[in-house]
Design an enzyme around this catalytic site. Structure first.
Site, short mmCIF file in Angstrom:
data_model
loop_
_atom_site.label_atom_id
_atom_site.label_comp_id
_atom_site.label_asym_id
_atom_site.label_seq_id
_atom_site.Cartn_x
_atom_site.Cartn_y
_atom_site.Cartn_z
N ASP A 15 0.85 -1.18 0.00
CA ASP A 15 0.00 0.00 0.00
C ASP A 15 0.89 1.24 0.00
O ASP A 15 2.12 1.14 -0.10
CB ASP A 15 -0.97 -0.02 1.18
CG ASP A 15 -0.28 -0.02 2.55
OD1 ASP A 15 0.93 0.30 2.62
OD2 ASP A 15 -0.95 -0.35 3.53
N ALA A 16 0.31 2.40 0.16
CA ALA A 16 1.07 3.66 0.11
C ALA A 16 2.11 3.76 1.23
O ALA A 16 3.11 4.47 1.10
CB ALA A 16 0.12 4.85 0.19
#
Length: 142
Positions: A15-16
């Site tokens: 994810d980010a």
């Protein structure tokens, strides 16, 4: 036989924040099961040529720790139960000596056309039976 597949975490897995997205552990487990079958001589083409498909019918997974970008992982695929038309794998994902995720994955053997349960062919079943470990499924819930 305990089968192990080494993997590295890439940016597309995260994810980010650089943490592995939860569904990717299931993908890692799928890769390990696929490579396990390949070592027995049953690659995807061999299975499909028999008019069969293996599909996940149940997954019980426990997420314990997070893997991160660039981690080296070890994913196991241990056949813990073999039935007439299905099997159960107990699988673990480790980073070094740290257990990140484990679970029981039930696989059903189905006919490619009808999608109905179909018996695992005798030769495949014999090869799988020789690889079944005596670890009971469900041990991941502690």
């Amino acid at each position: 036989m305990e089968f192990h597949l080494p993997l590295r975490v890439y940016i597309e897995d995260t994810d980010a924040g650089g943490i592995v997205f939860y569904v990717n552990y299931l993908k890692y487990m799928e890769r390990a099961r696929t490579e396990f079958m390949r070592t027995l001589g049953f690659g995807k083409a061999a299975v499909g040529n028999n008019g069969l498909m293996f599909v996940v019918s149940e997954a019980h997974v426990k997420y314990r720790r997070s893997a991160q970008l660039d981690d080296c992982l070890d994913v196991s695929a241990n056949l813990s139960k073999l039935g007439r038309a299905g099997m159960t794998f107990y699988q673990e994902v480790y980073r070094g000596g740290e257990l990140l995720c484990d679970g029981d994955i039930r696989i059903a053997c189905v006919d490619c056309e009808t999608r109905r349960p179909k018996a695992i062919p005798d030769a495949m079943r014999a090869a799988l039976a020789a690889q079944t470990v005596s670890q009971p499924s469900g041990t991941h819930t502690d």
